[in-house]
Design an enzyme around this catalytic site. Structure first.
Site, PDB file in Angstrom:
ATOM      1  N   ASP A  30     -33.697  22.736  70.116  1.00 28.95           N
ATOM      2  CA  ASP A  30     -33.042  24.041  70.236  1.00 28.95           C
ATOM      3  C   ASP A  30     -33.288  24.840  68.957  1.00 28.95           C
ATOM      4  OD1 ASP A  30     -30.439  25.082  72.160  1.00 28.95           O
ATOM      5  OD2 ASP A  30     -30.817  26.099  70.250  1.00 28.95           O
ATOM      6  N   ILE A  31     -33.550  26.130  69.126  1.00 31.77           N
ATOM      7  CA  ILE A  31     -33.848  26.983  67.976  1.00 31.77           C
ATOM      8  C   ILE A  31     -32.597  27.208  67.114  1.00 31.77           C
ATOM      9  CG2 ILE A  31     -33.341  29.275  68.984  1.00 31.77           C
ATOM     10  CD1 ILE A  31     -36.141  30.146  67.939  1.00 31.77           C
ATOM     11  N   GLU A  95     -27.240  31.199  78.915  1.00 34.43           N
ATOM     12  CA  GLU A  95     -28.004  32.318  78.330  1.00 34.43           C
ATOM     13  C   GLU A  95     -29.416  32.375  78.874  1.00 34.43           C
ATOM     14  OE1 GLU A  95     -27.973  31.697  74.127  1.00 34.43           O
ATOM     15  OE2 GLU A  95     -25.794  31.914  73.976  1.00 34.43           O
ATOM     16  N   VAL A  96     -30.000  31.219  79.118  1.00 36.94           N
ATOM     17  CA  VAL A  96     -31.391  31.162  79.592  1.00 36.94           C
ATOM     18  C   VAL A  96     -31.372  30.621  81.023  1.00 36.94           C
ATOM     19  CG1 VAL A  96     -33.678  30.197  79.211  1.00 36.94           C
ATOM     20  CG2 VAL A  96     -32.256  30.811  77.244  1.00 36.94           C
ATOM     21  N   HIS A 100     -31.615  23.600  82.148  1.00 38.89           N
ATOM     22  CA  HIS A 100     -31.878  22.737  80.992  1.00 38.89           C
ATOM     23  C   HIS A 100     -30.672  21.886  80.682  1.00 38.89           C
ATOM     24  CE1 HIS A 100     -30.430  26.672  79.645  1.00 38.89           C
ATOM     25  NE2 HIS A 100     -29.813  26.047  78.654  1.00 38.89           N
ATOM     26  N   HIS A 102     -28.733  20.171  77.578  1.00 38.55           N
ATOM     27  CA  HIS A 102     -28.607  20.098  76.128  1.00 38.55           C
ATOM     28  C   HIS A 102     -28.297  18.640  75.781  1.00 38.55           C
ATOM     29  CE1 HIS A 102     -27.836  24.493  75.169  1.00 38.55           C
ATOM     30  NE2 HIS A 102     -27.587  24.502  76.472  1.00 38.55           N
TER      31      HIS A 102
HETATM   32  P1  5GP Z   1     -27.681  28.058  77.406  1.00 42.36           P
HETATM   33  O1  5GP Z   1     -26.584  28.884  76.780  1.00 42.36           O
HETATM   34  O2  5GP Z   1     -28.503  28.875  78.376  1.00 42.36           O
HETATM   35  O3  5GP Z   1     -27.169  26.780  78.011  1.00 42.36           O
HETATM   36  O4  5GP Z   1     -28.575  27.589  76.221  1.00 42.36           O
HETATM   37  C1  5GP Z   1     -29.758  28.214  75.861  1.00 42.36           C
HETATM   38  C2  5GP Z   1     -30.203  27.577  74.563  1.00 42.36           C
HETATM   39  O5  5GP Z   1     -31.542  27.954  74.328  1.00 42.36           O
HETATM   40  C3  5GP Z   1     -29.393  28.007  73.345  1.00 42.36           C
HETATM   41  O6  5GP Z   1     -28.804  26.852  72.739  1.00 42.36           O
HETATM   42  C4  5GP Z   1     -30.407  28.672  72.431  1.00 42.36           C
HETATM   43  O7  5GP Z   1     -30.213  28.389  71.071  1.00 42.36           O
HETATM   44  C5  5GP Z   1     -31.730  28.111  72.941  1.00 42.36           C
HETATM   45  N1  5GP Z   1     -32.861  29.006  72.794  1.00 42.36           N
HETATM   46  C6  5GP Z   1     -32.891  30.329  73.109  1.00 42.36           C
HETATM   47  N2  5GP Z   1     -34.114  30.830  72.850  1.00 42.36           N
HETATM   48  C7  5GP Z   1     -34.860  29.818  72.369  1.00 42.36           C
HETATM   49  C8  5GP Z   1     -36.208  29.715  71.929  1.00 42.36           C
HETATM   50  O8  5GP Z   1     -36.975  30.680  71.927  1.00 42.36           O
HETATM   51  N3  5GP Z   1     -36.636  28.503  71.491  1.00 42.36           N
HETATM   52  C9  5GP Z   1     -35.817  27.414  71.480  1.00 42.36           C
HETATM   53  N4  5GP Z   1     -36.342  26.270  71.047  1.00 42.36           N
HETATM   54  N5  5GP Z   1     -34.532  27.467  71.898  1.00 42.36           N
HETATM   55  C10 5GP Z   1     -34.063  28.652  72.333  1.00 42.36           C
END
Ligand code: 5GP
Length: 115
Positions: A30-31, A95-96, A100, A102
């Site tokens: 994760d970034i 967010e994405v 996925h 985590h």
């Molecule tokens: P969500 O909130 O959708 O479950 O988590 C999305 C995750 O993707 C977040 O923890 C965020 O830090 C990570 N993320 C967003 N953009 C990028 C990226 O460009 N590269 C990487 N490696 N992680 C990302």
């Protein structure tokens, strides 16, 4: 679904710190890590949310969990423990919109939140 940032990582259009890959699954750090180990485990096919998983994809989802198990073991955090989190839609703070897992660990976690 018009490709998310994770599709671009899968297609190598964007860089990522990849820790695992096979024909169906990619895992990368994760970034914005919330713990010493914070890896995202992603199916290569585009599934937007948990709501969109089809019955015939059950094996793929199971393999994602096995990939998480392997990464945790390889990172040396399996015995101490870790958390697997899947956020879904607005209330889940997704967010994405590319499914996925985590994998979060390497320190004592608190509560049930990934954050
Ligand atoms: P969500 O909130 O959708 O479950 O988590 C999305 C995750 O993707 C977040 O923890 C965020 O830090 C990570 N993320 C967003 N953009 C990028 C990226 O460009 N590269 C990487 N490696 N992680 C990302």
């Amino acid at each position: 679904m018009a490709g998310t940032i994770f599709s671009k990582i899968i297609d190598r259009e964007l860089p990522a710190d990849i820790v695992y890959e096979d024909d169906e699954i990619l895992a990368f750090r994760d970034i914005n890590p919330q713990a010493p180990v914070h890896v995202l485990i992603v199916p290569k096919i585009e599934i937007a949310t948990v709501n969109d998983i089809q019955p015939e994809q059950a094996e793929l989802i199971g393999r994602m969990v096995l990939v998480a198990q392997k990464i945790a073991r390889d990172a040396g955090i399996a015995e101490d423990g870790f958390r697997l989190v899947v956020n879904c839609n607005r209330h889940g703070c997704q967010e994405v919109f590319h499914l996925h897992l985590h994998l979060i660990g390497g320190r004592q976690l608190h509560g049930i939140s990934a954050r």
